[in-house]
Design an enzyme around this catalytic site. Structure first.
Site, PDB file in Angstrom:
ATOM      1  N   CYS A 153       8.422   5.480  12.516  1.00 28.53           N
ATOM      2  CA  CYS A 153       7.247   5.192  13.310  1.00 28.53           C
ATOM      3  C   CYS A 153       6.432   4.063  12.690  1.00 28.53           C
ATOM      4  CB  CYS A 153       6.382   6.438  13.413  1.00 28.53           C
ATOM      5  SG  CYS A 153       5.628   6.892  11.851  1.00 28.53           S
ATOM      6  N   CYS A 207      10.719  14.644  10.705  1.00 28.85           N
ATOM      7  CA  CYS A 207      10.777  13.924  11.973  1.00 28.85           C
ATOM      8  C   CYS A 207      12.047  13.113  12.131  1.00 28.85           C
ATOM      9  CB  CYS A 207       9.571  13.021  12.113  1.00 28.85           C
ATOM     10  SG  CYS A 207       9.523  11.795  10.817  1.00 28.85           S
ATOM     11  N   CYS A 231       4.204  10.782   6.908  1.00 26.87           N
ATOM     12  CA  CYS A 231       5.022   9.566   6.974  1.00 26.87           C
ATOM     13  C   CYS A 231       4.982   8.804   5.644  1.00 26.87           C
ATOM     14  CB  CYS A 231       4.555   8.651   8.084  1.00 26.87           C
ATOM     15  SG  CYS A 231       4.342   9.477   9.665  1.00 26.87           S
ATOM     16  N   ASP A 281      13.089  10.470  10.375  1.00 31.59           N
ATOM     17  CA  ASP A 281      13.010   9.052  10.041  1.00 31.59           C
ATOM     18  C   ASP A 281      13.677   8.767   8.688  1.00 31.59           C
ATOM     19  OD1 ASP A 281      11.697   8.868  12.354  1.00 31.59           O
ATOM     20  OD2 ASP A 281       9.716   8.531  11.514  1.00 31.59           O
TER      21      ASP A 281
HETATM   22  S1  FES Z   1       6.230  10.427  12.337  1.00 34.32           S
HETATM   23 FE1  FES Z   1       8.185   9.933  11.755  1.00 34.32          FE
HETATM   24  S2  FES Z   1       7.842   8.889   9.900  1.00 34.32           S
HETATM   25 FE2  FES Z   1       6.013   8.873  10.890  1.00 34.32          FE
END
Ligand code: FES
Ligand SMILES: Cc1ncc(COP(=O)(O)O)c(C=O)c1O
Ligand SMILES: Cc1ncc(COP(=O)(O)O)c(C=O)c1O
Ligand code: FES
Lengths: 125, 394, 394
Positions: free
Chosen positions: A58, A33, A102, A35
């Site tokens: 997130c 994602c 995550c 992150d």
């Molecule tokens: S969806 Fe991106 S780290 Fe949680």
């Protein structure tokens, strides 16, 4: 969606920040994602004395980051090494199915920071 | 707690007047419109009135309206129904890269089943080029399907021009007007549209009801088979309260459109400009001015992530939405923002505020007061922002 | 004018308690359950509660419930979705001749598109023989789809036995339980059902919402593509007020089923026997006793025509329905009555009364008082009746 505990850690994240001259640093990006999390360790003997993190991600990413720092503080590095993604998620009272990935961020960054610590130690020797 | 709803593009509350009428049809006038008796006749009449109310808002004839269970079903009916009806004529379909999933997924389903798909790119404002559509047309093109206004960035597309093109080439033209209905004028004649999708819950009508406009003479194969309701185009006992509520909502939207737009454009610009003024490293997504829906604000706030923004806003009672990967089940950020050329990282921190009839200037002030503080806090946590600060200092 | 509603198999009024809850979700708790914010979360929770309420009434797990826009869509999803999922395995489908159009038309659509269809006949009571189903099974049979209870004559089918058969042969088993839900017990485990259709508006819930039970592990291809709601099985913004209303209606149905049945069986038998006693040349259609739905009365009244009966009843405020060709768009009388072996002429004069929670004994008395007069009047006009009288006299 999120448990109260997740929201608590998201709202009041523990141990946010940076560290000057850390003994170990680990940064991971979540390929899935996009992150990013960075974790800093202050290690004395083999005890994790202090820990700091920074996260771009997130709610679950922030909460798992915060949670993992709480979980490792005061632990030995061996104890920290065995903390799994699932354990972090569990400590938060669970994560939604679509958010399980995550928790990888936090555990992976931690393990990477410990790896970095080992590397530095070896270089010193 | 204070609650500020700024997610009207996701769904709207039902207008109280609409809700009151619907109530009557749930508990008193509950007849099945197919029935011969009085209970049936009274709803049958109301059904035809609602059909007329929807038709009027888009410049169509009553008979050209088919009620469905929502925008998604209407999109599916239009696309699958045309593909099925014309599969012997050709197998090429044209769409754009910023369509709603209801269109994109349906087109991709057809692609997997032997159809050819051309997906037209958009410019950095999120607008489809008519020229690109022209170039994509082939002798075996049977359908062009594009949206009237985009749900994420509010970009309004050159529908009339594409319609002209489609007509010249004898290609069926479908338009998803879910986001534009009731916000900007629609006229299926002037726009040369053959099929047009609308939905109730985006215009202060109920969820679970929508409609497909089908131009007289255009043939589609039904998606749902059965009792033959809706002139055999859509079987199933009619959702009478929903349909009647949708009809009423269309009538109200027609009356209020100009006023709503005027008021919302003012709030929109105040919010958009306010964010840009108060927060560093912000990018406005989508066009400005005429080509933007009156109620859409979309910004990318660098170095912070969308879901975290949403959660933080939510704790202050502010409801918005985001194109972040983290808010969607899929793990990619918004295909619309990526289609407009945004890089992953920036698309990730995007925020959409969509205004509605009830929003006030004071609510916008509240957002403008809170948002900078939230961004500040999240940036303090962000490893990406670190680097910006450090490079500034050095 | 007095109004006596005896057409509950066509549709029911919404229970006031159900309507009240729905109202809240139209005007206050209007969030989209996919949204991250509080408005979304509160509806998301309600969505899962409703799913649970539906699941409980049929002995399923929550996760096995997919909400649709009604019974018709659920039937289509079950049949088309299975056919698409298993087309490589086989192309043979088994159904019965008394199914609802939502099933029959869908099966016939598949037949036109390369599938093989076997339509099982029924006996004179409108009941499918398990033996006939067994004989119809082929190595390439992928789906058996039959109804639990018939909407016209109330005949209850041997579902558990057919389910056992289907299981033994590894064939997907779909049951249309739209008419039986809330009237007689349903248990998908005991009945060995893989897919089961239910609908809101037949059980004092709203129109425009239904559900398909999909047994864990059974794969169906979606009918409606898009945002991936309902675990990707059914896209489209969820009809939250409808779903919540349906959930509540299921809960109430579970609580009231036994009482409702007891009361309605009494009224049913009073009405059925009363008609037979008071009117000559009447035939009861469908089974008597245990094998009949508690709320269904169906009679053929010879020498009169169904629509004329309905209109005459309607003038006295009595709402019923008929299997007459004249009330349907098609010109054949009810395929169900014909399937049971009734000749055209008799099917033509059939009348269905379907009872509901609110009906009273006094209302039944009213019908029993009026109907003979109506029949008498219509027979006086009927050239067919003439002959009967003449032949009697001679
Ligand atoms: S969806 Fe991106 S780290 Fe949680
Ligand atoms: C552009 C667009 N098309 C289609 C839809 C789907 O409509 P519905 O929510 O009525 O299924 C939406 C909204 O979700 C939309 O914004
Ligand atoms: C047996 C049966 N199946 C399916 C349906 C269709 O359900 P719906 O009216 O919800 O589309 C009905 C009622 O019309 C029915 O009686
Ligand atoms: S005589 Fe009119 S339809 Fe039967």
């Amino acid at each position: 969606m999120y448990t109260e505990k997740v929201m608590d850690h998201f709202t009041n994240p523990r141990n946010v920040g940076e560290m000057e001259n850390p003994d170990g640093v680990g940064e991971v990006g979540n390929a899935k994602c996009g992150d990013i999390m960075r974790i800093y360790l202050d290690i004395e003997g083999d005890i994790i004395k202090d820990v700091k993190f920074k996260t771009f991600g997130c709610g679950a990413a922030v909460a798992t980051s915060s949670m993992v720092t709480e979980m490792v503080k005061g632990k030995t590095i061996d104890e920290a090494m065995v903390i799994s993604n699932a354990a972090v998620a569990e400590a938060l009272g669970g994560l939604p199915e679509t958010k399980m990935h995550c928790s990888n961020l936090a555990a992976d960054a931690l393990h990477k920071a410990i790896g970095d610590y080992h590397d530095k130690q070896q270089k010193k020797e | 707690m204070r609650r500020v709803y700024l997610d009207h593009s996701a769904t709207t509350p039902v207008d109280p007047e609409v809700a009151a009428i619907m109530m009557t049809y749930y508990t008193e006038k509950y007849g099945n419109p197919s029935s011969v008796h009085g209970f049936g006749r009274e709803t049958k009449q109301a059904l035809e009135q609602a059909r007329n109310q929807v038709a009027e808002l888009i410049g169509a004839a009553s008979r050209e309206i088919t009620f469905t269970s929502g925008g998604t079903e209407a999109d599916n009916l239009a696309i699958l129904g045309t593909a099925e009806a014309l599969r012997k004529k050709g197998k090429h379909i044209i769409t754009s890269c910023i369509e709603h999933h209801a269109v994109l997924e349906t087109c991709e389903y057809l692609e997997k089943n032997g159809f050819d798909l051309t997906v037209i790119p958009v410019d950095e404002e999120g607008i489809i080029s008519v020229d690109e559509v022209r170039k994509a047309i082939r002798p075996d093109t049977i359908l062009i399907t594009v949206m009237h206004a985009n749900n994420e960035v509010g970009s309004i597309q050159p529908i009339a021009e594409i319609g002209k093109l489609a007509k010249e080439h004898g290609i069926v033209f479908h338009v998803d007007a879910v986001q534009s209905l009731g916000k900007i004028p629609i006229n299926v004649e002037e726009m040369n549209v053959d099929l047009l999708t609308v939905s109730g819950h985006k215009i202060y009508g109920p969820k679970g009801v929508g409609a497909l406009y089908v131009r007289k003479g255009v043939r589609i194969v039904p998606l749902i088979h059965g009792g033959g309701q809706e002139r055999k185009r859509r079987s199933g006992t009619e959702n009478m309260p929903g349909i009647i509520g949708f009809g009423k909502a269309c009538e109200l939207a027609g009356q209020r459109m100009a006023d709503d737009a005027k008021k919302q454009i003012k709030l929109r610009d105040k919010l958009m400009n306010g964010i840009v003024e108060r927060i560093e490293y912000v990018k406005v997504n989508g066009p400005v001015g005429e080509k933007r829906l009156p109620n859409n604000v979309n910004v990318s706030i660098r170095y912070v992530e969308g879901e975290s923004l949403l959660l933080s806003l939510d704790m202050l009672g502010i409801a918005a939405s985001s194109g972040s990967a983290c808010t969607s089940g899929s793990l990619d950020p918004s295909h619309v923002l990526l289609g407009m050329g945004l890089i992953h990282e920036i698309a990730h921190g995007s925020l959409r505020f969509s205004l509605g009839r009830q929003n006030t200037e004071e609510e916008i002030d509240y957002v403008l007061e809170q948002l900078p503080k939230i961004v500040e806090r999240l940036r303090m946590m962000s490893p990406l922002y670190d680097q910006v600060i450090h490079s500034k200092q050095s």
